[in-house]
Design a protein around this motif. Structure first.
Motif, PDB file in Angstrom:
ATOM      1  N   GLY A 116      15.846  38.643   6.707  1.00 18.12           N
ATOM      2  CA  GLY A 116      15.252  37.396   7.177  1.00 18.12           C
ATOM      3  C   GLY A 116      13.853  37.603   7.710  1.00 18.12           C
ATOM      4  N   SER A 192      19.281  34.686   7.943  1.00 20.57           N
ATOM      5  CA  SER A 192      18.224  33.689   8.070  1.00 20.57           C
ATOM      6  C   SER A 192      17.618  33.365   6.700  1.00 20.57           C
ATOM      7  CB  SER A 192      17.174  34.181   9.066  1.00 20.57           C
ATOM      8  OG  SER A 192      16.297  33.157   9.437  1.00 20.57           O
ATOM      9  N   TRP A 230      19.197  29.977   6.488  1.00 21.23           N
ATOM     10  CA  TRP A 230      18.204  28.887   6.576  1.00 21.23           C
ATOM     11  C   TRP A 230      18.339  28.047   5.307  1.00 21.23           C
ATOM     12  CZ3 TRP A 230      12.173  29.744   6.577  1.00 21.23           C
ATOM     13  CH2 TRP A 230      11.536  28.567   7.039  1.00 21.23           C
ATOM     14  N   GLU A 297      21.522  28.328  18.542  1.00 23.69           N
ATOM     15  CA  GLU A 297      20.328  28.372  17.695  1.00 23.69           C
ATOM     16  C   GLU A 297      19.968  26.975  17.187  1.00 23.69           C
ATOM     17  OE1 GLU A 297      20.526  29.783  13.561  1.00 23.69           O
ATOM     18  OE2 GLU A 297      22.431  30.717  14.121  1.00 23.69           O
ATOM     19  N   HIS A 327      19.620  32.565  17.414  1.00 22.06           N
ATOM     20  CA  HIS A 327      19.426  32.848  15.995  1.00 22.06           C
ATOM     21  C   HIS A 327      19.307  34.340  15.727  1.00 22.06           C
ATOM     22  CE1 HIS A 327      18.261  32.124  11.862  1.00 22.06           C
ATOM     23  NE2 HIS A 327      17.217  32.917  12.030  1.00 22.06           N
ATOM     24  N   ASP A 328      20.194  34.840  14.836  1.00 23.42           N
ATOM     25  CA  ASP A 328      20.081  36.198  14.308  1.00 23.42           C
ATOM     26  C   ASP A 328      19.907  37.222  15.427  1.00 23.42           C
ATOM     27  OD1 ASP A 328      20.142  37.837  12.133  1.00 23.42           O
ATOM     28  OD2 ASP A 328      18.242  37.186  11.280  1.00 23.42           O
TER      29      ASP A 328
END
Length: 355
Positions: A116, A192, A230, A297, A327-328
């Motif tokens: 990502g 992502s 994403w 997130e 996120h991640d």
């Protein structure tokens, strides 16, 4: 050397130093206010501060400054292998991509992995550390028959969509054609933007992108993993506001990165898998699917919406939402939370059950 990769001028270095002061001011300010963040902030103090600084850094520095500060994907791989006393094992691929082996490249099963970073940031050292950690966990559980083939694709603005997808398809094509692996022994995965690519490659198998050479496989892949994928560039779900002060991403950052990736093109099912008609997934070429997301997130709403519709067509989909994770986080907050996040555990368990 391209103008992008030329050293910064004296004036540009002055601007960079000024930008560093702006980010430092944010760090000092948030370090104090984070103590009073309440439920609007990330659960962990250090994660809250880190993510606030990340958001500020990504919108304060120019794209060129950000990339010149970072370690390129291939160099990060070389450093990672050296840290383990190992020789790099890199393979040149078509269309300017490269693949890097992690683990025993003669293993029966392969995870083709896409990193990502908004198609803009390089693969980070934490990507390699995370994947090696996952292999170690699997080996400890008696699953020593998996290796990882990690793709270096061309980041924006040096190339734009669909170049990154074409290179991602080539990584899978290489494993199929050059190593002789059966599709039944191949997993695709990514985090992502890399999760976007893993799902888009899966879509390409049954509905080829008009500008990319088709890839036919003899049987379904073993599985596909989308870690915080994403899948949509439309950011109007409730999580965008609810998690705005928790996550390391912001709408401004994601809008900038998606604009760079599309470069004036309209989004389509391969650039945004959430735009694919649901009947396109009916003949999906994968035995099992794993999707994960963090409860804190900003992409959560778009992932939720996609997975809810996706599971109606692809019932062999497992969806894990990790409480209190941004996120991640196993990559971008690894120095704070470590690698054994809820999402990491879900991926290790899911892979272990299929090896």
């Amino acid at each position: 050397m391209s103008s992008w990769n030329q050293p910064l001028t004296i004036w540009q270095k002055v601007q960079e130093a000024w930008n560093s002061l702006i980010v430092m001011k944010t760090f000092l300010s948030v370090s104090v206010t984070a103590a009073f963040r309440g439920k609007n902030g990330a659960k962990q103090y250090n994660v809250h501060v880190l993510n606030a600084v990340t958001r500020k850094l990504c919108v304060t520095f120019t794209p060129r400054q950000l990339q010149l500060r970072d370690t390129p994907t291939e160099e990060a791989y070389r450093q990672f292998m050296a840290s383990r006393g190992l020789q790099p094992q890199t393979v040149p691929l078509n269309h300017g991509a490269k693949g890097h082996w992690i683990g025993n490249k003669n293993a029966k099963n392969i995870l083709v992995y896409y990193h990502g970073g908004g198609f803009f940031l390089f693969g980070r050292p934490q990507h390699y550390q995370l994947l090696a950690h996952m292999l170690d966990r699997l080996n400890e559980a008696g699953h020593d028959n998996l290796a990882i083939f990690f793709l270096t694709y061309t980041t924006t603005p040096h190339a734009v969509y669909p170049v990154q997808l074409r290179q991602s398809v080539e990584a899978l094509r290489y494993i199929l054609n050059e190593t002789g692996r059966s599709p039944a022994n191949i997993f695709l995965g990514g985090d992502s933007a890399g999760g976007n690519l893993s799902i888009a490659v899966l879509l390409h198998l049954t509905h080829p992108h008009p500008e990319i050479e088709p890839l036919k496989i003899s049987q379904p892949l073993a599985g596909v993993i989308g870690c915080a994928p994403w899948v949509s560039y439309k950011l109007d779900g409730p999580s965008v506001q609810e998690n705005a002060y928790k996550d390391g991403l912001s709408k401004e950052i994601l809008d900038r990165w998606s604009d760079q990736y599309l470069s004036g093109k309209e989004g389509d099912p391969w650039s945004e898998p959430a735009k694919a008609p649901m009947d396109w997934w009916e003949e999906i070429q994968a035995k099992d699917i794993l999707m994960t997301a963090g409860r804190d997130e900003i992409l959560l709403s778009s992932i939720d919406e996609f997975v809810e519709r996706f599971k109606k067509v692809v019932p062999n989909t497992v969806y894990v939402v990790a409480q209190d994770e941004t996120h991640d986080s196993a990559v971008y907050a690894a120095d704070v939370v470590g690698y054994d996040t809820q999402q990491t555990q879900a991926i290790v368990n899911w892979l272990g059950a299929r090896l």
